[in-house]
Design an enzyme around this catalytic site. Structure first.
Site, short mmCIF file in Angstrom:
data_model
loop_
_atom_site.label_atom_id
_atom_site.label_comp_id
_atom_site.label_asym_id
_atom_site.label_seq_id
_atom_site.Cartn_x
_atom_site.Cartn_y
_atom_site.Cartn_z
N VAL A 299 0.82 -1.20 0.00
CA VAL A 299 0.00 0.00 0.00
C VAL A 299 0.87 1.27 0.00
O VAL A 299 0.36 2.38 -0.11
CB VAL A 299 -0.98 -0.07 1.18
CG1 VAL A 299 -0.25 0.07 2.49
CG2 VAL A 299 -2.08 0.94 1.06
N CYS A 305 12.06 8.22 7.07
CA CYS A 305 13.20 8.58 6.21
C CYS A 305 12.92 8.70 4.72
O CYS A 305 13.34 9.67 4.10
CB CYS A 305 14.33 7.58 6.42
SG CYS A 305 15.00 7.67 8.09
P1 NAI Z 1 14.38 10.88 16.62
O1 NAI Z 1 13.45 12.00 16.46
O2 NAI Z 1 13.87 9.53 17.04
O3 NAI Z 1 15.54 11.26 17.66
C1 NAI Z 1 16.22 12.46 17.65
C2 NAI Z 1 16.46 12.87 19.11
O4 NAI Z 1 17.33 13.98 19.11
C3 NAI Z 1 15.20 13.29 19.85
O5 NAI Z 1 15.02 12.49 20.99
C4 NAI Z 1 15.48 14.76 20.22
O6 NAI Z 1 14.95 15.11 21.48
C5 NAI Z 1 16.98 14.79 20.22
N1 NAI Z 1 17.54 16.12 20.05
C6 NAI Z 1 17.25 17.05 19.11
N2 NAI Z 1 18.03 18.14 19.26
C7 NAI Z 1 18.83 17.90 20.32
C8 NAI Z 1 19.87 18.62 20.96
N3 NAI Z 1 20.25 19.82 20.52
N4 NAI Z 1 20.48 18.07 22.04
C9 NAI Z 1 20.12 16.85 22.49
N5 NAI Z 1 19.16 16.11 21.91
C10 NAI Z 1 18.52 16.61 20.83
O7 NAI Z 1 15.14 10.75 15.22
P2 NAI Z 1 15.80 9.43 14.58
O8 NAI Z 1 14.77 8.61 13.91
O9 NAI Z 1 16.70 8.81 15.58
O10 NAI Z 1 16.66 10.09 13.43
C11 NAI Z 1 17.85 10.82 13.70
C12 NAI Z 1 18.57 11.05 12.39
O11 NAI Z 1 18.96 9.79 11.84
C13 NAI Z 1 17.71 11.73 11.33
O12 NAI Z 1 18.54 12.57 10.58
C14 NAI Z 1 17.25 10.58 10.45
O13 NAI Z 1 17.00 10.98 9.14
C15 NAI Z 1 18.45 9.65 10.50
N6 NAI Z 1 18.15 8.25 10.27
C16 NAI Z 1 17.04 7.67 10.80
C17 NAI Z 1 16.80 6.32 10.60
C18 NAI Z 1 15.59 5.67 11.19
O14 NAI Z 1 15.33 4.52 10.84
N7 NAI Z 1 14.83 6.33 12.05
C19 NAI Z 1 17.71 5.47 9.84
C20 NAI Z 1 18.88 6.17 9.36
C21 NAI Z 1 19.08 7.51 9.57
#
Ligand code: NAI
Length: 502
Positions: A299, A305
């Site tokens: 779907v 991402c």
């Molecule tokens: P998320 O939203 O789950 O986690 C990010 C965390 O960073 C949040 O808990 C937030 O409170 C914290 N944060 C933001 N600004 C901050 C600061 N200044 N100081 C301390 N903490 C801070 O995001 P997620 O999914 O972990 O993604 C993170 C990065 O990794 C993104 O760029 C994403 O595109 C990339 N990514 C994600 C994947 C996934 O499967 N979720 C896989 C590969 C890359």
């Protein structure tokens, strides 16, 4: 004349030899990392750095976040994210060499190497709205490092960022850092997939490290390669220039999503012709140039991402005055949206052109199986369409919290929306409960427990309105078996024309 044996096989010098910087660069003098800080305790920072701690007992890893509730959850028995195998990894090393904290300053000060693993969502306003990555969190984390650090640091972009973000980080660090503190910036994009994150981190296809081609850059890359070298074979740790590394992450996601949109586009042709998309996938996937993975029609893709990173690539292409390139990638996202509309339209027409007052059992709310993550989940869009058609919706997902479902479905800014929503939507604690009195079951997530080998579909059939429909948006069901029970089964990429010539 060339014989068959002497014809070029298509094999060229392995890219690892031609393109990755030679791994003997690892032998250059470099610092051994003993303390790591990870800024951002999310889906990437949490599992990635927990695995580093698990595999490197000699390294102290501190994962920090501004979000106290998230850190508290990481320190509890109920981790903030569901990922098979994660509990065991965290519980083995937490309190030994893995720590979760909101004390960002101390963790930065003490670390040799800092992962920046903060969110990079699509901008919601301003220039690039709806396409460009919001780099506010990356900038704020970078400024925090500059403000606090009093010694040399290796700063690693773990977040997915647009090409040349490392340059902006360098400028911020260089103009705000304390005298005597030097910063080396690396790109180390994360390729884990949610649902298989621990498996992916234990045995990655590759670890990519981008650095400047300077002595300091190579030395910093070698330090990080050493960390991964504790469990990843050296030949799988590839090193290259910073901008290639940054772009490779966007490129990988764009190509993966493009495959899904391609097979979904073919699924529409299958439905109109009597071809079966699973058979087509199987046939084309046997071609070694194409391969079988990521050819499952559905779907539509979701997750935090794919869409975000492609839109980011679209924006980048437009900024570089490459409108045709931008349009090409934009179409991958458009195809994904169109698949969800087409699926909904099919449900409406099958249910005699109206959903008004009918009960639809939506099985699955997460964007894929084995995760509780709902970001950009196809279920959210489908339910929005079902609501517009005045359907009653019963939702069941084995891992997504009820509060998360309400959060995702409520439209911010509409005052009485939650009340209206709760009149139309119920959340149930089992698939059986969701299907009771339903006119149709709609499979939105491919959870194993929804398979016909796990769920008792005879029991489900008995409690549903007749005719009882099943719409398989993930191609996980045995259509013939369910038809024998009495269901009308509609699958993505399969039509009722079958093999007849009529
Ligand atoms: P998320 O939203 O789950 O986690 C990010 C965390 O960073 C949040 O808990 C937030 O409170 C914290 N944060 C933001 N600004 C901050 C600061 N200044 N100081 C301390 N903490 C801070 O995001 P997620 O999914 O972990 O993604 C993170 C990065 O990794 C993104 O760029 C994403 O595109 C990339 N990514 C994600 C994947 C996934 O499967 N979720 C896989 C590969 C890359």
């Amino acid at each position: 004349m060339a014989t068959v044996d002497s014809l070029p096989s298509g094999a060229v010098t392995p890219a690892s030899e031609r393109l990755s910087r030679p791994l003997d660069s690892i032998d250059i003098p470099h610092k051994r990392i003993t303390k790591i800080c990870c800024i951002g305790a999310g889906y990437v920072g949490g599992p990635t750095c927990a695995v580093i701690a698990y595999k490197c007992p000699h390294i102290t890893v501190t994962i920090v976040d501004l979000n106290q509730a998230r850190i508290d959850a990481w320190n509890s028995d109920d981790l903030p994210i569901y990922e098979p195998g994660l509990d065991e990894v965290v519980k083995t090393v937490r309190g030994k060499n893995l720590f979760f904290s909101t004390d960002v300053d101390t963790a930065i000060k003490e670390a040799d190497l800092i992962f920046v693993s903060v969110n990079t969502p699509t901008k919601k306003s301003g220039v690039g709205k709806g396409f460009a990555a919001d780099l506010g969190y990356v900038e704020s984390a970078t400024r925090h490092i500059a403000k606090v650090a009093v010694s040399d640091k290796i700063v690693v972009e773990k977040s997915t960022v647009p090409c040349r973000t490392a340059q902006s980080m360098r400028k911020i660090l260089d103009s705000n850092g304390k005298p005597g503190a030097r910063f080396d910036i690396l790109s180390n994009p994360e390729f884990l997939a949610e649902g298989t994150a621990i498996r992916d981190l234990f045995a990655p296809d590759r670890v990519l490290i981008g650095s400047l081609d300077t002595a300091n850059g190579r030395s910093a890359a070698a330090s990080l390669a050493d960390v991964y070298g504790n469990w990843v074979p050296r030949k799988q740790v590839i090193t290259m220039n910073l901008w290639s590394s940054e772009l490779s992450k966007l490129a990988a996601n764009a190509l993966l999503a493009q495959r899904i949109s391609s097979i979904n586009a073919l699924s529409a042709i299958c439905e109109a012709t009597g071809a079966d998309v699973d058979e087509v996938s199987y046939a084309v996937g046997l071609d070694s140039r194409i391969g079988p993975k990521f050819l499952k029609a559905s779907v539509g893709f979701g997750g935090s991402c794919f869409q975000k990173d492609i839109l980011n690539l679209v924006y980048l292409s437009e900024s570089l005055h490459l409108p045709d390139v931008a349009e090409y990638w934009r179409q991958v996202v458009e195809m994904n949206e169109s698949q969800k509309r087409r699926f909904t339209q099919h449900i409406i027409s099958s249910l005699f052109n109206t959903l008004t007052g009918k009960r639809l059992a939506v099985l699955g709310f997460a964007f894929k199986k084995d995760t509780g993550d709902t970001r950009e989940s196809a279920a959210i869009t489908l339910i929005k369409y079902f609501r517009q058609e005045q359907a009653k919706i019963a939702i069941y997902d084995p891992k997504v919290e009820e509060s998360q479902i309400w959060y995702d479905l409520a439209e911010p800014g509409v005052v009485d929306d939650v009340t209206a929503l709760k009149k139309q939507v119920t959340i149930t604690s089992s698939a059986y409960e969701a299907a009771e009195g339903a006119d149709a079951v709609v499979i939105c997530t491919e959870w194993d427990e929804f398979r016909d080998t796990k769920l008792d579909y005879e029991k489900i059939y008995a409690t549903m309105n007749k005719p009882a429909f099943i719409f398989d948006g993930r191609l996980i069901l045995n259509q013939k078996k369910l038809e024998k029970i009495g269901f009308k089964v509609e699958c993505i990429g399969r039509s009722r024309l079958e093999e007849s010539f009529e």
